[in-house]
Design an enzyme around this catalytic site. Structure first.
Site, PDB file in Angstrom:
ATOM      1  N   HIS A 195       5.443  -7.502   5.171  1.00 37.00           N
ATOM      2  CA  HIS A 195       4.382  -6.811   5.970  1.00 37.00           C
ATOM      3  C   HIS A 195       4.348  -5.926   7.341  1.00 37.00           C
ATOM      4  O   HIS A 195       3.953  -5.064   7.594  1.00 37.00           O
ATOM      5  CB  HIS A 195       2.843  -7.941   6.742  1.00 37.00           C
ATOM      6  CG  HIS A 195       1.665  -7.705   5.906  1.00 37.00           C
ATOM      7  ND1 HIS A 195       0.939  -8.851   5.641  1.00 37.00           N
ATOM      8  CD2 HIS A 195       1.029  -6.847   4.924  1.00 37.00           C
ATOM      9  CE1 HIS A 195       0.145  -9.085   4.668  1.00 37.00           C
ATOM     10  NE2 HIS A 195       0.408  -7.566   4.956  1.00 37.00           N
ATOM     11  N   ARG A 300      -6.802  -4.320   5.609  1.00 33.18           N
ATOM     12  CA  ARG A 300      -6.687  -5.068   5.398  1.00 33.18           C
ATOM     13  C   ARG A 300      -6.917  -6.148   6.614  1.00 33.18           C
ATOM     14  O   ARG A 300      -5.971  -5.736   8.008  1.00 33.18           O
ATOM     15  CB  ARG A 300      -4.805  -5.705   5.879  1.00 33.18           C
ATOM     16  CG  ARG A 300      -4.551  -5.318   4.157  1.00 33.18           C
ATOM     17  CD  ARG A 300      -3.235  -5.218   4.051  1.00 33.18           C
ATOM     18  NE  ARG A 300      -2.871  -5.101   2.939  1.00 33.18           N
ATOM     19  CZ  ARG A 300      -2.027  -3.397   2.673  1.00 33.18           C
ATOM     20  NH1 ARG A 300      -1.924  -2.588   4.319  1.00 33.18           N
ATOM     21  NH2 ARG A 300      -0.829  -3.459   1.769  1.00 33.18           N
ATOM     22  N   ARG A 336     -10.812  -6.974   3.425  1.00 28.84           N
ATOM     23  CA  ARG A 336     -10.316  -8.023   2.869  1.00 28.84           C
ATOM     24  C   ARG A 336     -10.466  -9.098   4.032  1.00 28.84           C
ATOM     25  O   ARG A 336      -9.732  -9.055   5.071  1.00 28.84           O
ATOM     26  CB  ARG A 336      -9.109  -7.634   2.355  1.00 28.84           C
ATOM     27  CG  ARG A 336      -8.583  -9.609   1.847  1.00 28.84           C
ATOM     28  CD  ARG A 336      -7.173  -8.738   1.653  1.00 28.84           C
ATOM     29  NE  ARG A 336      -6.485  -9.345   2.439  1.00 28.84           N
ATOM     30  CZ  ARG A 336      -5.462  -9.076   2.823  1.00 28.84           C
ATOM     31  NH1 ARG A 336      -4.100  -8.882   1.433  1.00 28.84           N
ATOM     32  NH2 ARG A 336      -4.748  -8.994   3.774  1.00 28.84           N
ATOM     33  N   CYS A 501      -3.947  -2.364  -5.736  1.00 25.56           N
ATOM     34  CA  CYS A 501      -4.558  -1.863  -4.133  1.00 25.56           C
ATOM     35  C   CYS A 501      -2.547  -2.672  -3.942  1.00 25.56           C
ATOM     36  O   CYS A 501      -2.791  -2.741  -2.577  1.00 25.56           O
ATOM     37  CB  CYS A 501      -5.516  -2.244  -3.650  1.00 25.56           C
ATOM     38  SG  CYS A 501      -5.279  -4.276  -3.746  1.00 25.56           S
TER      39      CYS A 501
END
Lengths: 572, 87
Positions: A195, A300, A336, A501
């Site tokens: 990430h 996110r 999300r 995505c």
């Protein structure tokens, strides 16, 4: 001059070129920064260090008491050794002397003194004694941790051109990453799919990971990160800096050019592809709007959610989300819900990729989940919001989540809050279980998103954070093509929209494969938007469809990739 | 100042546990206590109250150390430390 230069190689995690000064991120758990003190702060800093020593001593004494109760006096001698290090002049007095003489912060002084000691240990012939450096390492971590609780806003003191260097850059640094003064990242561990790497790309910060040994880089050392070639130049000569200068400027110009004038994402045979943007921080919404992007296909939310280091309240979340929606205007925003557990391997050594993450976490921690949902619904009247549930693996999970959503709505009704009654709720397809059963979930949701990063990780059994298996991570693997093809076929009859995505959508060749398999909605990070738009405008949808049929018959990932690149490579 | 030579009698040498005990022992005296290990290219000196410096002596079983004590209770300090080191 060139003699002083040293080049170290790694894996490209985020492209680009940057020059700056090294700042050591000391430890993956207790990240700290080095900075110079003003003369009148030296006493305070020594006191801060002394408090950390005392706190550490108290912790060790408590541990010792517990250990003695449980397993007798003998087992506690290791703690004796730790306690003795805490009162060792060679260590403590030297650190205080360093703070005072060099006017540096305690973390930096600890690091310098312990590095000197580590070096001395490493020279010992005796292997057993060499291993004693572990005790010192433990103490160092403890001291740094106890310094940390004073919550220093350390990142404010970074040099304006900091290149963060460390064994690993943990999730906690993601917020600091946003501060403009960090221009690059270099780490020993991690992969291009961690990430942190995704974040670096979205912020257009060059990053190199998987560098074997960073111990030679000193704080404050001048570095050039070449994120296009995958290496770092340490102490570059003037000539080298001059060589790189035009490339740094080119990139800035290219970035400016790419924003604004957005041509529609239409293929040569007039198929319109919906192209959205992925974001990680609410501040990125402005940039999305500026590029004329039609939607935020993936927000996110966990990064903003945990930004302050503690769970946020409903009010502040609701107003943040409202702001996001207002700024986005007519563009729908897909929130999300928090996906906790990602990249936590570097935190505690446990591979949470197979554990409690995403929706699993939310179902176990309903208070957290409900707080976020209430905030989302309350904000929903300010724009077009969509709610996306991550890491779903069974219809049961989905039903449980839907029940919670129904509860939240009732609660809002009771309290008289207004909300959009028809906020679409979708599922993220990112586990093999969800991929194989997405049609069974279709009647319960309004839309789907396909998260290719995790899907590939789980299908190919390749841990995204494990450097040693990264070469096996391959979106062109026949298993992935079959999986995507199946998801498309299962969902097509249901009529439920689906957006891809993951990173696969952000790389032109693999994005071309997605179009070939029938997908017409992609969402990618901001920096990737121009290249994907360009790819879309240069290909024929029907030709890609034919290409995909051929690819599905191929046996080897390498052959698939070569075929794709040969067909669409020229134009993308 | 008093000094004496002593041969390490601990089977494992001055390892973590022995080093910790030596520090705890040395702390009972007022005198400063220094251990010197003669060697090439240079001798190594350690403060008997610093566990890190003792460990860095890397003194194994059978190794000869030169012990120096200086202060009010130097005699007793030297006696007890040497007694401990010889095992």
């Amino acid at each position: 001059m060139k003699d002083s230069e040293k080049i170290i190689r790694g894996v490209i995690a985020s492209p680009g070129v940057a020059a700056g000064h090294a700042v050591r991120a000391f430890d993956p758990q207790f990240i700290s920064f080095n900075y110079k003190l003003k003369l009148d702060h030296v006493n305070d800093e020594s006191e801060r260090f002394n408090r950390s020593v005392e706190k550490s001593r108290q912790q060790l004494l408590r541990m010792q008491t517990q250990l003695k109760k449980r397993s007798g006096p003998e087992s506690s001698f290791l703690i004796d050794a730790h306690l003795l290090i805490l009162q060792d002049k060679l260590f403590v007095d030297r650190i205080i002397a360093k703070i005072r003489a060099d006017q540096i912060n305690a973390e930096w002084a600890i690091q310098q003194v312990s590095d000197e000691l580590f070096e001395a240990y490493d020279k010992l012939q005796d292997e057993y004694l060499r291993e004693r450096r572990g005790d010192l390492d433990d103490i160092v971590r403890r001291l740094l941790h106890n310094l940390k609780t004073n919550a220093q806003p350390a990142f404010k003191k970074l040099p304006y051109d900091a290149i963060l260097v460390g064994r690993a850059i943990p999730p906690s640094i993601l917020f600091e990453l946003r501060s403009r003064c960090i221009v690059g990242l270099v780490t020993e561990t991690g992969s291009p799919l961690s990430h942190t790497a995704i974040m670096a790309r979205s912020l257009e910060i060059p990053a190199i990971v998987g560098v074997e040994d960073l111990s030679g880089i000193a704080p404050g050392q001048l570095l050039i990160i070449d994120g296009d070639s995958g290496f770092v130049v340490c102490s570059p000569s003037k000539e080298t800096v001059e060589e790189y200068k035009p490339r740094m400027k080119d990139r800035q110009r290219a970035a400016r050019r790419s924003s604004g004038s957005a041509k529609p994402a239409v293929t040569t045979d007039h198929v319109t592809i919906s192209l959205g943007a992925n974001i990680n921080f609410r501040e990125e919404v402005d940039a999305v709007v500026a590029t004329g992007c039609e939607s935020i296909g993936l927000y996110r939310t966990e990064f903003d959610f945990f930004r302050e280091g503690h769970q946020p309240g409903e009010e502040s979340l609701a107003s943040d989300y409202a702001q996001v929606l207002k700024t986005a205007g007519t563009a729908p925003v897909t929130f999300r819900t928090i996906d906790v557990g990602i990249d936590q391997k570097s935190w505690d050594g446990v591979n949470s990729n197979l554990g409690v993450r995403g929706l699993r976490f939310c179902l176990e921690n309903q208070d957290v989940f409900k707080t976020q949902l209430r905030a989302l619904y309350r904000a929903s009247v300010h724009g077009t919001a969509r709610i996306l549930l991550p890491f779903v693996s069974t219809v049961d999970d989905l039903d449980a989540a839907r029940e919670i959503i129904a509860d939240v709505k009732q609660e809002l009704d009771r309290k008289g809050h207004r909300y959009d009654l028809k906020v679409p709720v979708g599922v993220m397809i990112e586990t093999p279980a969800a991929a194989l059963t997405c049609d069974l979930m279709a009647s319960r949701v309004d839309f789907f998103c396909l998260g290719t990063n995790d899907l590939i990780q789980y299908y190919l059994v390749v841990d995204r954070s494990d450097q040693s298996v990264m070469h096996l991570y391959n979106p062109f693997h026949p298993a992935i093509l079959r999986c995507l093809n199946q998801v498309y076929s299962l969902l097509q009859p249901t009529g439920k929209p689906i957006t891809v995505c993951g990173e696969m959508a952000a790389d032109p060749p693999s994005a071309a494969v997605l179009l070939g398999l029938g997908f017409t909605s992609l969402s990618v990070s901001l920096p990737a938007l121009p290249r994907i738009r360009k790819m879309i405008r240069s290909v024929s949808f029907s030709e890609l469809h034919d290409l995909a049929r051929q690819l599905l018959r191929m046996q080897k990932p390498k052959d698939v990739e070569e075929k794709v690149r040969a067909t669409v490579g020229v134009s993308v | 100042m008093k000094e004496r030579e002593v041969v390490i009698g601990h089977e494992l040498g001055l390892h973590a546990r022995a080093a910790a005990k030596l520090v705890q022992l040395s702390q009972q005296f007022q005198s400063s206590i220094v251990l010197v290990r003669a060697g090439e290219p240079q001798s190594v000196e350690a403060d008997a109250r610093s566990i890190l410096s003792i460990l860095l002596l890397a003194a194994r079983f059978g190794c000869t150390l030169h012990v120096r004590a200086e202060g009010a209770d130097e005699e007793e300090a030297l006696e007890k430390v040497c007694e401990y080191l010889s095992g």
